[in-house]
Design a protein around this motif. Structure first.
Motif, short mmCIF file in Angstrom:
data_model
loop_
_atom_site.label_atom_id
_atom_site.label_comp_id
_atom_site.label_asym_id
_atom_site.label_seq_id
_atom_site.Cartn_x
_atom_site.Cartn_y
_atom_site.Cartn_z
N LEU A 1 0.96 -1.17 0.13
CA LEU A 1 0.13 0.09 0.04
C LEU A 1 0.51 1.63 -0.20
O LEU A 1 2.14 1.27 0.26
CB LEU A 1 -1.03 0.29 1.04
N PRO A 2 0.23 2.48 -0.19
CA PRO A 2 0.83 3.54 -0.23
C PRO A 2 1.05 3.84 0.94
O PRO A 2 0.81 3.62 1.90
CB PRO A 2 -0.03 4.26 -1.31
N ASP A 3 2.33 4.85 0.93
CA ASP A 3 2.94 4.49 3.15
C ASP A 3 1.86 5.66 3.51
O ASP A 3 1.40 5.57 4.49
CB ASP A 3 3.85 5.76 3.27
N ASP A 4 0.61 6.44 2.50
CA ASP A 4 -0.09 6.89 3.46
C ASP A 4 -1.76 6.52 3.01
O ASP A 4 -2.64 7.28 3.78
CB ASP A 4 -0.49 8.63 3.09
N GLY A 5 -1.51 5.32 2.49
CA GLY A 5 -2.55 4.78 2.06
C GLY A 5 -4.00 4.48 3.86
O GLY A 5 -2.94 3.02 4.21
N GLU A 6 -4.57 4.29 3.52
CA GLU A 6 -6.02 4.08 4.41
C GLU A 6 -6.39 2.82 4.21
O GLU A 6 -6.43 2.97 2.65
CB GLU A 6 -6.30 5.04 5.95
N VAL A 7 -6.77 2.08 4.91
CA VAL A 7 -7.68 0.95 4.71
C VAL A 7 -9.19 0.82 5.64
O VAL A 7 -9.33 1.05 6.47
CB VAL A 7 -7.32 -0.80 4.93
N VAL A 8 -9.86 0.41 4.42
CA VAL A 8 -12.14 0.95 5.01
C VAL A 8 -12.20 -0.26 5.33
O VAL A 8 -12.21 -1.72 4.44
CB VAL A 8 -12.65 1.67 4.48
N VAL A 9 -12.18 -1.39 6.08
CA VAL A 9 -13.13 -2.89 6.22
C VAL A 9 -14.23 -3.18 7.50
O VAL A 9 -14.96 -1.63 7.95
CB VAL A 9 -11.68 -3.59 6.81
N LEU A 10 -15.46 -4.14 6.97
CA LEU A 10 -16.30 -4.07 7.78
C LEU A 10 -15.61 -5.09 8.79
O LEU A 10 -14.44 -5.57 9.11
CB LEU A 10 -17.14 -5.65 6.98
N ASP A 11 -16.61 -5.40 9.99
CA ASP A 11 -16.02 -6.20 11.22
C ASP A 11 -16.50 -7.40 11.18
O ASP A 11 -15.77 -7.70 12.35
CB ASP A 11 -16.89 -5.36 12.53
N ILE A 12 -16.83 -7.66 9.97
CA ILE A 12 -17.34 -8.92 9.92
C ILE A 12 -16.40 -10.17 9.41
O ILE A 12 -16.36 -10.78 9.04
CB ILE A 12 -19.16 -9.15 9.09
N ALA B 1 -9.44 6.83 1.34
CA ALA B 1 -9.01 5.44 2.10
C ALA B 1 -8.28 5.10 0.89
O ALA B 1 -8.71 5.51 -1.10
CB ALA B 1 -9.95 4.29 2.74
N ALA B 2 -7.24 4.20 0.74
CA ALA B 2 -6.40 3.96 -0.56
C ALA B 2 -7.28 3.28 -1.10
O ALA B 2 -7.19 1.83 -1.95
CB ALA B 2 -5.05 3.10 0.00
N LEU B 3 -7.87 1.69 0.48
CA LEU B 3 -8.63 0.45 0.03
C LEU B 3 -9.98 -0.31 0.85
O LEU B 3 -9.92 0.49 1.26
CB LEU B 3 -6.98 -0.55 -0.22
N ARG C 1 -1.97 -1.97 8.10
CA ARG C 1 -1.08 -0.96 9.10
C ARG C 1 -2.10 0.09 9.50
O ARG C 1 -1.97 0.59 10.81
CB ARG C 1 0.28 -0.91 8.65
N SER C 2 -2.63 0.49 8.91
CA SER C 2 -3.26 1.51 8.74
C SER C 2 -4.87 1.84 8.74
O SER C 2 -4.86 1.27 7.03
CB SER C 2 -3.13 3.20 8.78
N HIS C 3 -5.48 0.98 9.47
CA HIS C 3 -7.50 0.50 8.76
C HIS C 3 -8.56 1.47 10.41
O HIS C 3 -8.05 2.07 11.03
CB HIS C 3 -7.48 -0.40 8.46
N ARG C 4 -9.76 1.81 8.85
CA ARG C 4 -10.42 2.15 10.06
C ARG C 4 -11.78 1.06 10.05
O ARG C 4 -12.17 0.92 8.02
CB ARG C 4 -10.80 2.76 9.04
N VAL C 5 -12.25 -0.08 11.02
CA VAL C 5 -13.24 -0.57 10.36
C VAL C 5 -14.90 -0.16 10.46
O VAL C 5 -14.94 0.91 11.85
CB VAL C 5 -13.14 -1.27 12.36
#
Length: 459
Positions: free
Chosen positions: A124-135, A172-174, A145-149
């Motif tokens: 991932l890009p250095d400043d890239g955040e990831v968004v994921v579901l809690d499931i 977000a990046a991903l 490394r950096s994600h929002r649930v």
């Protein structure tokens, strides 16, 4: 078939939906006699495909064909090395066609889905955040490394809305999502999720571990950016997985492993790394595992359109319908508005610990299922089962007789209780005593001493 076509909780059908009497494809181990605690032997009913699917007979035969020519790949002048190289590199094109990849997508061979997602996390890009579901399965929840649930809502529609709101709120990046839940089998709408991600400037990666073995996916049509899946879920348990997707992030990232094969040139004070996929495949690759994975893709791709889906849908309908006829059985689902599901079903039997149910099914009926939280602890808590549940899963080698044996065994448990005693051994429910003989080559378990009875059984 959609989930709305399935019997709903509390509904009792008088007749079960029809299901196939024969396997769709021959698999190794189908019908292997296994011992019961009663001294009998019964053909093994494998309903644990979601953990590791048995190898297709065609895959095992293909590995046997390759074994005499197995050698190190890429730079060997010997005939066997050249054959192995052609097999290994040809597998990339087979996988590419199987998932409908774009012509410039990288196909990187890994160990499994977890390995693939961890590889992408490194790219991932250095400043890239990831968004994921809690499931998500832990493999798609923990590597970033950096994600929002984002907490899944009570309906799929509201869950998608929450994802869009979060992506619009902060870039977000991903977006990382599962293709099909490894607990309930429910599918997520990949085309819609891709559009949500792209219009908010994010890419999307799909954990395809439970989707790819059950449904065809086309990366071009869906515009999914990255897809990860495992050979051991795809009837090729020889230790290979794959990450398929856009090459720019993979070309720019530090190699996943530093070593031979990942380089173009090395000096004592500098190194020029190769482009993907070689950049992330340092060391001697798993030639046999990759060949097995590619052969499984070929076999599944050769099935008539919709054949596998129809086979599994019929089995799932029969399984869910049969379980819901049993008093006290609850079949779990995440969303009442989910449109479709693969052949993975989670259920509970009132008054019976999931581990005790699984042990009973195995020891007294020769049925293999799985119990626990399935590496998806937040999802288990969301279902109100923090201690776990029971999961049955079907595939190309499953028949109606396998499903019926599970349902009949659950009916017997509810009606009569278990016929054996079970104790907790190393955190697991096991028959106590366990008189079943083990193969000569398999180490037998140590006898239990002073173990506590499993919960949910008469003592």
């Amino acid at each position: 078939m959609t989930l709305t076509d399935l019997p709903q909780a509390g509904h009792r059908e008088t007749e079960l939906p029809a299901a196939p009497a024969a396997p769709l494809l021959p698999v190794i181990g189908a019908g292997t006699p296994v011992p019961l605690v009663t001294g009998e032997r019964r053909p093994y009913a494998n309903l644990d495909y979601a953990a590791s699917a048995p190898p297709l007979r065609a895959v095992a035969d293909h590995v046997d064909e390759i074994l005499p020519y197995y050698a190190s790949v890429h730079r060997g002048a010997g005939y066997a090395s050249q054959v192995s190289t052609r097999v290994y590199e040809g597998a990339r094109e087979t996988v590419r066609r199987f998932v409908g990849a774009r012509g410039d997508d990288a196909v990187v061979f890994t160990r499994h889905t977890t390995d693939s997602l961890n590889l992408l996390a490194r790219c991932l890009p250095d400043d890239g955040e990831v968004v994921v579901l809690d499931i998500e399965h832990h493999a798609d929840l923990l590597p970033w490394r950096s994600h929002r649930v984002v907490e899944a809502a009570a309906t799929l529609e509201r869950t998608l809305s929450r994802l869009e709101t979060e992506l619009a709120r902060r870039p977000a990046a991903l977006l990382a999502v599962t293709g099909a839940s490894n607990v309930t089998g429910e599918q997520l709408p990949l085309g819609l999720l891709t559009r949500i991600a792209h219009r908010n400037g994010a890419r999307i990666v799909v954990d395809g571990a439970q989707l790819v073995p059950h449904r065809r996916i086309d990366l071009v049509a869906s515009q999914v950016d990255y897809l990860a899946f495992s050979g051991h879920k795809l009837y090729a348990p020889w230790g290979a997985g794959v990450l398929v997707g856009r090459s720019d992030w993979l070309d720019e990232a530090e190699p996943y492993l530093a070593g031979g094969g990942a380089v173009r040139e090395v000096a004592v004070d500098r190194v020029a790394w190769a482009a993907a996929p070689a950049r992330h495949e340092a060391g001697s690759p798993n030639v046999l595992g990759v060949a097995a994975l590619a052969r499984a893709c070929q076999v599944l791709a050769a099935l008539p359109e919709g054949c596998l889906e129809a086979h599994e849908d019929a089995l799932r309908r029969r399984l869910v319908g049969g379980l819901l006829r049993v008093p006290g059985v609850e079949v779990h689902r995440l969303w009442p508005d989910s449109a479709s599901a693969v052949g993975v079903v989670a259920f509970d039997v009132a008054g019976h610990d999931p581990g005790a149910v699984a042990a009973y099914l195995s020891a007294e009926h020769g049925v293999g299922v799985r119990d626990g939280r399935f590496c998806a602890h937040p999802l288990a808590a969301r279902l109100g089962r923090p201690e776990g549940t029971v999961r049955a899963s079907v595939g190309a080698g499953t028949t109606a007789a396998d499903v019926d044996r599970l349902v009949a065994a659950v009916e017997g448990l509810v009606r009569d209780g278990a016929g054996w005693t079970y104790s907790v051994v190393d955190g697991r429910c096991e028959p106590d005593p366990d008189p079943r003989p083990w193969p000569d080559w398999a180490p037998a378990p140590e006898p239990s001493a002073g173990a506590a009875p499993c919960a949910g059984q008469a003592v």
